[in-house]
Scaffold this motif. Structure first.
Motif: not given
Length: 280
Positions: A27-33, A45-49, A126-128
């Motif tokens: 999970t940490r790897k995916d977030v960092q990548v 996480s804010f711009v796209k929505p 990303n949802f939080l």
């Protein structure tokens, strides 16, 4: 004496629970990548929505005047939209997770289910921030939910997570051998906002379709989850906001449907996982 298993095969999601440390690392790897080399980083996480909300609000709320016919339409729209975004991201990324991690799968053995489950966790991360924004807006306009409504929001998130994971494992396993599966996923994600009451109210559907078709519409797990989100966030900010009939009955059916989808996804996943390394 420990139970023997076939080489390269595990116990499915049970092994994921037993290897939580590996899940944390993935999970940490995916977030960092995802945000590596990005100037905005977490701001995406804010711009796209926000961009998607603006487009829908202008097109439907302003130009088609839903802002006049649906009380607190921005809250209604955003509460449903972020839930559908959660489903879309979790479903899409879990479908691609095996192919994206093909090099690792071919080198060592670890529970393959770790990859789609990790993408569900990333989608929640990303949802939080979007939920925090929604909460702030709701509190500013007098949000006062009951305990049942708050529990309904948590149930909606659980339904979407389970449903997305089940579909992701099902299509992800098929995607290893047949890349066409990813194209089907893109179609489902494209239709999802329109197949549930995210952009419009449920009674607009009831007024134009037969009763049996409206019942089928309500049986869609995403429809029930979105109705629960509206019940928890939008309705407490309105004076006359109406929620679809039998919302809790269909929520229970949606939860059972999601669990059944997860069981089917796990079954197909385990049937096909023996060929993952070869097909990748």
């Amino acid at each position: 004496m420990s139970e023997l298993v076939d080489p390269g095969r595990g116990r499915g999601l049970v092994d994921v629970a037993r290897r939580r440390y590996l899940l944390h690392l993935l999970t940490r790897k995916d977030v960092q990548v995802r945000y590596r080399g990005s100037a905005l980083g977490w701001a995406w996480s804010f711009v796209k929505p926000a961009a998607l909300f603006t487009v829908y609000f202008l097109a439907l709320g302003v130009f088609l005047r839903l802002n006049d016919s649906i009380e607190r339409y921005p809250v209604y729209l955003f509460s449903g939209l972020i839930l559908i975004n959660l489903f879309s991201e979790a479903f899409t990324n879990s479908t691609r997770s095996l192919v994206d991690n093909g090099a690792l799968i071919k080198k060592i053995y670890l529970p393959r289910e770790l990859f789609p489950v990790a993408t569900i966790y990333v989608a929640i991360v990303n949802f939080l921030p979007q939920v925090v924004i929604l909460l702030g807006v709701c509190l500013a306009v007098g949000w006062s939910p009951s305990i049942a409504q708050v529990l309904g929001v948590l149930l909606a998130i659980a339904i979407v997570m389970i449903f997305a994971l089940g579909l992701g494992m099902l299509f992800g396993a098929a995607n290893v051998a047949f890349r066409d599966a990813q194209n089907f996923v893109e179609l489902i994600v494209m239709v999802a906002p329109w197949a549930s009451p995210v952009l419009y109210q449920w009674d607009m559907v009831r007024n134009v379709v037969p009763d049996w078709l409206f019942t089928l519409y309500q049986l869609n797990p995403l429809t029930s989850a979105v109705n629960l989100m509206h019940h928890g966030f939008w309705q407490p900010t309105t004076e006359a906001g109406r929620i679809a009939p039998d919302v809790w009955l269909f929520a229970g059916i949606a939860l059972l449907t999601s669990i059944a989808t997860l069981a089917l996804g796990q079954l197909v996943f385990r049937r096909l996982e023996g060929r993952f390394a070869q097909d990748l």
